[in-house]
Design a protein around this motif. Structure first.
Motif, PDB file in Angstrom:
ATOM      1  N   ASP A 216     -41.716  15.275  13.095  1.00 61.89           N
ATOM      2  CA  ASP A 216     -40.716  14.042  12.891  1.00 61.89           C
ATOM      3  C   ASP A 216     -40.867  12.885  13.747  1.00 61.89           C
ATOM      4  O   ASP A 216     -40.646  11.823  13.243  1.00 61.89           O
ATOM      5  CB  ASP A 216     -39.490  14.691  12.390  1.00 61.89           C
ATOM      6  N   ASP A 217     -40.939  13.111  14.986  1.00 64.61           N
ATOM      7  CA  ASP A 217     -41.278  12.055  16.041  1.00 64.61           C
ATOM      8  C   ASP A 217     -42.338  11.225  15.439  1.00 64.61           C
ATOM      9  O   ASP A 217     -42.378  10.138  15.674  1.00 64.61           O
ATOM     10  CB  ASP A 217     -41.293  12.499  17.287  1.00 64.61           C
ATOM     11  N   VAL A 218     -43.495  11.999  15.236  1.00 61.77           N
ATOM     12  CA  VAL A 218     -44.711  11.491  15.049  1.00 61.77           C
ATOM     13  C   VAL A 218     -44.583  10.535  13.734  1.00 61.77           C
ATOM     14  O   VAL A 218     -45.181   9.522  13.522  1.00 61.77           O
ATOM     15  CB  VAL A 218     -46.073  12.451  14.778  1.00 61.77           C
ATOM     16  N   ALA A 219     -43.989  11.114  12.770  1.00 58.63           N
ATOM     17  CA  ALA A 219     -43.937  10.318  11.348  1.00 58.63           C
ATOM     18  C   ALA A 219     -42.846   9.003  11.634  1.00 58.63           C
ATOM     19  O   ALA A 219     -43.231   8.257  10.912  1.00 58.63           O
ATOM     20  CB  ALA A 219     -43.284  11.311  10.569  1.00 58.63           C
ATOM     21  N   ALA A 220     -41.897   9.220  12.225  1.00 57.63           N
ATOM     22  CA  ALA A 220     -41.083   8.038  12.679  1.00 57.63           C
ATOM     23  C   ALA A 220     -41.867   6.984  13.132  1.00 57.63           C
ATOM     24  O   ALA A 220     -41.795   5.840  12.884  1.00 57.63           O
ATOM     25  CB  ALA A 220     -39.706   8.489  13.299  1.00 57.63           C
TER      26      ALA A 220
ATOM     27  N   PRO B 278     -40.377  11.475   4.434  1.00 58.14           N
ATOM     28  CA  PRO B 278     -39.721  12.689   4.405  1.00 58.14           C
ATOM     29  C   PRO B 278     -39.410  13.194   5.791  1.00 58.14           C
ATOM     30  O   PRO B 278     -38.626  14.035   6.541  1.00 58.14           O
ATOM     31  CB  PRO B 278     -39.752  13.616   3.184  1.00 58.14           C
ATOM     32  N   LEU B 279     -40.954  13.563   6.146  1.00 60.92           N
ATOM     33  CA  LEU B 279     -40.840  14.197   7.636  1.00 60.92           C
ATOM     34  C   LEU B 279     -40.347  13.223   8.656  1.00 60.92           C
ATOM     35  O   LEU B 279     -39.753  13.657   9.761  1.00 60.92           O
ATOM     36  CB  LEU B 279     -42.465  14.034   7.910  1.00 60.92           C
ATOM     37  N   ALA B 280     -40.379  11.820   8.459  1.00 59.04           N
ATOM     38  CA  ALA B 280     -39.727  10.727   9.348  1.00 59.04           C
ATOM     39  C   ALA B 280     -38.208  11.050   9.547  1.00 59.04           C
ATOM     40  O   ALA B 280     -37.744  10.785  10.599  1.00 59.04           O
ATOM     41  CB  ALA B 280     -40.116   9.452   9.024  1.00 59.04           C
ATOM     42  N   THR B 281     -37.824  11.643   8.569  1.00 62.36           N
ATOM     43  CA  THR B 281     -36.033  11.510   8.610  1.00 62.36           C
ATOM     44  C   THR B 281     -35.812  13.139   9.030  1.00 62.36           C
ATOM     45  O   THR B 281     -34.811  13.689   8.936  1.00 62.36           O
ATOM     46  CB  THR B 281     -35.453  11.488   7.338  1.00 62.36           C
ATOM     47  N   GLY B 282     -36.934  14.117   9.601  1.00 60.02           N
ATOM     48  CA  GLY B 282     -36.485  15.341   9.990  1.00 60.02           C
ATOM     49  C   GLY B 282     -36.684  16.253   9.064  1.00 60.02           C
ATOM     50  O   GLY B 282     -36.217  17.716   9.239  1.00 60.02           O
ATOM     51  N   ASN B 283     -37.095  15.928   7.729  1.00 59.41           N
ATOM     52  CA  ASN B 283     -37.270  16.922   6.744  1.00 59.41           C
ATOM     53  C   ASN B 283     -38.229  18.201   6.887  1.00 59.41           C
ATOM     54  O   ASN B 283     -39.309  17.466   7.504  1.00 59.41           O
ATOM     55  CB  ASN B 283     -37.149  16.639   5.244  1.00 59.41           C
ATOM     56  N   ARG B 284     -37.985  19.136   6.446  1.00 60.26           N
ATOM     57  CA  ARG B 284     -39.393  20.261   6.816  1.00 60.26           C
ATOM     58  C   ARG B 284     -40.001  20.397   5.346  1.00 60.26           C
ATOM     59  O   ARG B 284     -39.098  21.145   4.546  1.00 60.26           O
ATOM     60  CB  ARG B 284     -38.725  21.663   7.586  1.00 60.26           C
ATOM     61  N   LEU B 285     -41.320  20.568   5.261  1.00 64.77           N
ATOM     62  CA  LEU B 285     -41.853  21.157   4.029  1.00 64.77           C
ATOM     63  C   LEU B 285     -41.638  22.555   4.077  1.00 64.77           C
ATOM     64  O   LEU B 285     -42.226  23.284   5.015  1.00 64.77           O
ATOM     65  CB  LEU B 285     -43.355  20.764   4.051  1.00 64.77           C
ATOM     66  N   MET B 286     -41.501  23.189   2.961  1.00 60.14           N
ATOM     67  CA  MET B 286     -41.221  24.537   3.051  1.00 60.14           C
ATOM     68  C   MET B 286     -41.762  25.241   1.678  1.00 60.14           C
ATOM     69  O   MET B 286     -41.695  24.528   0.699  1.00 60.14           O
ATOM     70  CB  MET B 286     -39.689  25.052   2.929  1.00 60.14           C
ATOM     71  N   LYS B 287     -42.505  26.535   1.940  1.00 59.34           N
ATOM     72  CA  LYS B 287     -42.813  26.901   0.502  1.00 59.34           C
ATOM     73  C   LYS B 287     -41.737  27.737  -0.127  1.00 59.34           C
ATOM     74  O   LYS B 287     -41.058  28.643   0.555  1.00 59.34           O
ATOM     75  CB  LYS B 287     -44.035  28.234   1.093  1.00 59.34           C
TER      76      LYS B 287
END
Length: 165
Positions: free
Chosen positions: A110-114, A143-152
């Motif tokens: 999320d840091d990298v995406a931000a 979504p990654l930049a705001t701290g969301n996590r992709l989940m199966k």
């Protein structure tokens, strides 16, 4: 604006070794399978990454001015088509293969995406010098930049929303 280079206590004692599970997920994603690609992105959501920081050049383009402190910045790469990407690495070995002089700053995806959003980059490029390159583009970055996590999920893929406190 986030300051890069601040030490996170979560990585005290981290020596830069890659996570074997993350590397295995990246290796599996190389076959072009969309499911394996999303699995690799999901694995990166919980991983420690290394953001390379280098001294910025002066306005003349000749490198840092020796008479002043060097400005440090994240590394962006530009593709042949002109698209830019923020670089990150899964381990110190991969970062050193790219640039032995870059300073590794531990961070999360999320840091990298931000950083990608802040710099206007179109992609996040993981382990550009190997061992297993992965590029995250488009609708996954915000979504990654705001701290969301992709989940199966049992019926596909979804986002775990991380509420801010």
């Amino acid at each position: 604006m986030k300051t890069l280079g601040e030490v996170n206590a979560a990585w005290a004692g981290d020596r830069g070794e890659p996570d074997a599970d993350v590397r295995a997920a990246l290796a599996a994603s190389g076959a072009g399978d969309p499911e394996a690609y999303l699995s690799a992105v999901a694995a990166l959501c919980g991983a420690r990454l290394l953001l390379p920081i280098v001294a910025s050049g002066d306005e003349s383009g000749d490198g840092p001015d020796p008479d002043r402190h060097a400005e440090m910045s994240a590394v962006l790469m530009t593709s042949a088509s002109g698209a830019s990407g923020v670089l990150a690495f899964t381990g110190l070995d991969a970062l050193r293969a790219f640039d032995p002089m870059a300073r590794p700053v531990p961070c999360t995806l999320d840091d990298v995406a931000a950083t990608a959003v802040e710099t206007g980059a179109e992609a996040i490029v993981i382990d550009v010098a190997g061992p297993h390159l992965l590029t995250i583009e488009g609708e996954l970055i915000r979504p990654l930049a705001t701290g969301n996590r992709l989940m199966k999920l049992s019926d596909g893929w979804g986002w775990l929303s991380v509420a801010s406190s």
